[in-house]
Scaffold this motif. Structure first.
Motif, PDB file in Angstrom:
ATOM      1  N   ARG A 106      10.676 -15.484 -16.040  1.00 40.12           N
ATOM      2  CA  ARG A 106      10.211 -15.316 -17.464  1.00 40.12           C
ATOM      3  C   ARG A 106       9.527 -13.950 -17.833  1.00 40.12           C
ATOM      4  O   ARG A 106       9.591 -13.525 -18.734  1.00 40.12           O
ATOM      5  CB  ARG A 106       9.154 -16.490 -17.756  1.00 40.12           C
ATOM      6  CG  ARG A 106       9.100 -16.718 -19.326  1.00 40.12           C
ATOM      7  CD  ARG A 106       8.264 -17.815 -19.426  1.00 40.12           C
ATOM      8  NE  ARG A 106       8.858 -19.393 -18.908  1.00 40.12           N
ATOM      9  CZ  ARG A 106       9.674 -19.788 -19.823  1.00 40.12           C
ATOM     10  NH1 ARG A 106      10.138 -19.439 -20.954  1.00 40.12           N
ATOM     11  NH2 ARG A 106      10.170 -20.787 -19.264  1.00 40.12           N
ATOM     12  N   LYS A 107       8.672 -13.647 -16.826  1.00 42.35           N
ATOM     13  CA  LYS A 107       7.877 -12.362 -16.946  1.00 42.35           C
ATOM     14  C   LYS A 107       8.534 -11.061 -16.806  1.00 42.35           C
ATOM     15  O   LYS A 107       8.487 -10.336 -17.597  1.00 42.35           O
ATOM     16  CB  LYS A 107       6.881 -12.088 -15.861  1.00 42.35           C
ATOM     17  CG  LYS A 107       5.919 -11.095 -15.779  1.00 42.35           C
ATOM     18  CD  LYS A 107       4.822 -10.783 -14.426  1.00 42.35           C
ATOM     19  CE  LYS A 107       3.888  -9.827 -15.104  1.00 42.35           C
ATOM     20  NZ  LYS A 107       4.549  -8.631 -15.092  1.00 42.35           N
ATOM     21  N   HIS A 110      10.203 -11.142 -20.340  1.00 40.83           N
ATOM     22  CA  HIS A 110       9.156 -10.623 -21.382  1.00 40.83           C
ATOM     23  C   HIS A 110       8.645  -9.057 -21.442  1.00 40.83           C
ATOM     24  O   HIS A 110       8.571  -8.546 -22.320  1.00 40.83           O
ATOM     25  CB  HIS A 110       7.858 -11.628 -21.074  1.00 40.83           C
ATOM     26  CG  HIS A 110       6.813 -11.238 -22.043  1.00 40.83           C
ATOM     27  ND1 HIS A 110       5.758 -10.241 -21.656  1.00 40.83           N
ATOM     28  CD2 HIS A 110       6.240 -11.567 -23.224  1.00 40.83           C
ATOM     29  CE1 HIS A 110       4.703 -10.029 -22.871  1.00 40.83           C
ATOM     30  NE2 HIS A 110       5.138 -11.034 -23.633  1.00 40.83           N
ATOM     31  N   TRP A 113      11.545  -7.301 -23.005  1.00 41.23           N
ATOM     32  CA  TRP A 113      11.301  -7.275 -24.425  1.00 41.23           C
ATOM     33  C   TRP A 113      10.246  -6.543 -24.785  1.00 41.23           C
ATOM     34  O   TRP A 113      10.455  -5.762 -26.060  1.00 41.23           O
ATOM     35  CB  TRP A 113      11.027  -8.649 -24.617  1.00 41.23           C
ATOM     36  CG  TRP A 113      10.844  -9.030 -26.235  1.00 41.23           C
ATOM     37  CD1 TRP A 113      11.587  -9.236 -27.201  1.00 41.23           C
ATOM     38  CD2 TRP A 113       9.599  -9.148 -26.472  1.00 41.23           C
ATOM     39  NE1 TRP A 113      10.980  -9.293 -28.344  1.00 41.23           N
ATOM     40  CE2 TRP A 113       9.539  -9.371 -28.015  1.00 41.23           C
ATOM     41  CE3 TRP A 113       8.153  -9.341 -26.176  1.00 41.23           C
ATOM     42  CZ2 TRP A 113       8.374  -9.567 -28.742  1.00 41.23           C
ATOM     43  CZ3 TRP A 113       6.996  -9.422 -26.801  1.00 41.23           C
ATOM     44  CH2 TRP A 113       7.318  -9.589 -28.299  1.00 41.23           C
ATOM     45  N   GLU A 114       9.061  -6.423 -24.372  1.00 45.88           N
ATOM     46  CA  GLU A 114       8.020  -5.829 -24.867  1.00 45.88           C
ATOM     47  C   GLU A 114       8.082  -4.564 -24.733  1.00 45.88           C
ATOM     48  O   GLU A 114       7.944  -3.788 -25.592  1.00 45.88           O
ATOM     49  CB  GLU A 114       6.695  -6.302 -23.866  1.00 45.88           C
ATOM     50  CG  GLU A 114       5.422  -5.942 -24.339  1.00 45.88           C
ATOM     51  CD  GLU A 114       4.372  -6.279 -23.573  1.00 45.88           C
ATOM     52  OE1 GLU A 114       4.018  -6.128 -22.410  1.00 45.88           O
ATOM     53  OE2 GLU A 114       3.203  -7.072 -24.086  1.00 45.88           O
ATOM     54  N   ILE A 134      14.155 -12.307 -29.337  1.00 40.59           N
ATOM     55  CA  ILE A 134      13.236 -12.875 -28.251  1.00 40.59           C
ATOM     56  C   ILE A 134      14.143 -12.612 -27.122  1.00 40.59           C
ATOM     57  O   ILE A 134      15.160 -12.743 -26.900  1.00 40.59           O
ATOM     58  CB  ILE A 134      12.855 -14.345 -28.297  1.00 40.59           C
ATOM     59  CG1 ILE A 134      11.796 -14.638 -27.319  1.00 40.59           C
ATOM     60  CG2 ILE A 134      14.004 -15.412 -28.118  1.00 40.59           C
ATOM     61  CD1 ILE A 134      11.056 -16.101 -27.747  1.00 40.59           C
ATOM     62  N   THR A 136      13.865 -14.588 -23.236  1.00 39.03           N
ATOM     63  CA  THR A 136      13.363 -15.632 -22.644  1.00 39.03           C
ATOM     64  C   THR A 136      13.999 -16.283 -21.652  1.00 39.03           C
ATOM     65  O   THR A 136      15.233 -15.840 -21.378  1.00 39.03           O
ATOM     66  CB  THR A 136      12.930 -16.434 -23.522  1.00 39.03           C
ATOM     67  OG1 THR A 136      11.913 -17.587 -23.058  1.00 39.03           O
ATOM     68  CG2 THR A 136      13.712 -17.463 -24.399  1.00 39.03           C
TER      69      THR A 136
END
Length: 312
Positions: A106-107, A110, A113-114, A134, A136
């Protein structure tokens, strides 16, 4: 509760994981299941207010091809020793099962994505890959696409009947509170259409990492800022900088960065010949010092590993 996730990979994917610290994300259009992505189209179709472009069969199929072309996934499972998974993903008996934690996966998503959300690409050149939604990890829901489609059709049928009755009773085309409530009812309970898959694949018990991409378009920063100053909705929600290309304009594979401790253990296909396993161990020995090597007994003979006698 922390959960272990498993993925069956080839030599080449393991090489990328160990030597390049990259995780492969593949386009939905590469999947053998031709129905991948139907959930996204059905979820869009279910919205009575925004579904005009996907109500007809031809447009539905066209939108489906677009979804498959710009959605990328990495498939995992919570079950380490499913016979079906070894047989499916290790047909040459040469695959390796890797293990990580769901929090780590998940990290990874993320962080990607970030670093690649459209807001980070205001100054990027035209054609740069960016995310408009998103990224995820979630459990796959196994359903019948036909059943969902029929329920959506029934929802529309009831909606049209309610509109007709409302006009006859009040002479107004404005939806009543009852009609608006009906419009907001959901047939598809899943938050993401990407995690919907045909129930024929339920044996996989898949956990899916996913995201969708688009490309940075030609609009300049100055043009974008001007749209923002005018409270333009496309600028506020990011579509002003986004181009949604035909699938041939996007790569089949996107590789995203992972941390050095992402892979926690590996497991060789128990049918793998010893000479192949020795090559793996030799090539990847520098990377295996902190990684556990597990065993799988899915193809083994139980009495060789377990004592079944009662009196001994």
């Amino acid at each position: 509760m922390e959960r272990d996730l498993y993925r069956f990979v080839s030599f080449f994917e393991l090489y990328d994981l160990f030597t390049k610290s990259q995780l492969k994300m593949s386009r939905l259009s590469l999947m053998s299941d031709k129905n991948e992505g139907l959930g996204d189209v059905l979820k869009f179709q279910e919205s009575i207010a925004y579904s005009w472009d996907v109500r007809k069969q031809e447009k539905f199929i066209e939108f489906h091809e677009s979804v498959k072309g710009r959605t990328y996934i990495s498939s995992w499972t919570s079950e380490p020793d499913l016979m079906a998974m070894w047989l499916l993903y290790s047909q040459d008996s040469s695959s390796i099962r890797i293990k990580t934690k769901q929090t780590k996966l998940r990290k990874v998503l993320h962080d990607f994505w970030e670093n690649n959300y459209w807001t980070k690409h205001i100054d990027s050149k035209e054609g740069t890959i960016q995310l408009d939604g998103i990224a995820t990890v979630d459990n796959v829901d196994y359903i019948s696409f036909e059943e969902i489609s029929n329920k959506i059709k029934e929802k529309y049928k009831q909606y049209y009947k309610m509109i007709e009755d409302n006009v006859k009773e009040s002479g107004s085309f404005f939806p009543s509170a009852e009609i608006q409530e009906h419009m907001q009812k959901t047939v598809i309970e899943s938050n993401f259409g990407t995690i919907l898959k045909d129930k024929a694949y339920s044996h996989e018990k898949e956990v899916r990492a996913f995201f969708s991409v688009c490309l940075r378009n030609k609009i300049t920063r100055e043009e974008y800022k001007e749209l923002v100053s005018k409270d333009n909705m496309s600028a506020i929600f990011g579509t002003a900088t986004s181009d949604y290309p035909t699938p041939d304009k996007l790569p089949n594979i996107i590789k995203i960065p992972i941390e050095s401790d992402f892979v926690e253990s590996i497991c060789f296909d128990p049918r793998m010949p010893t000479y192949k396993k020795d090559v793996y161990l030799d090539l990847f020995s520098p990377h295996l010092k902190t990684i556990e090597i597990e065993e799988s007994f899915v193809f083994g003979y139980k009495p060789e590993k377990h004592k079944f006698s009662v009196d001994d």
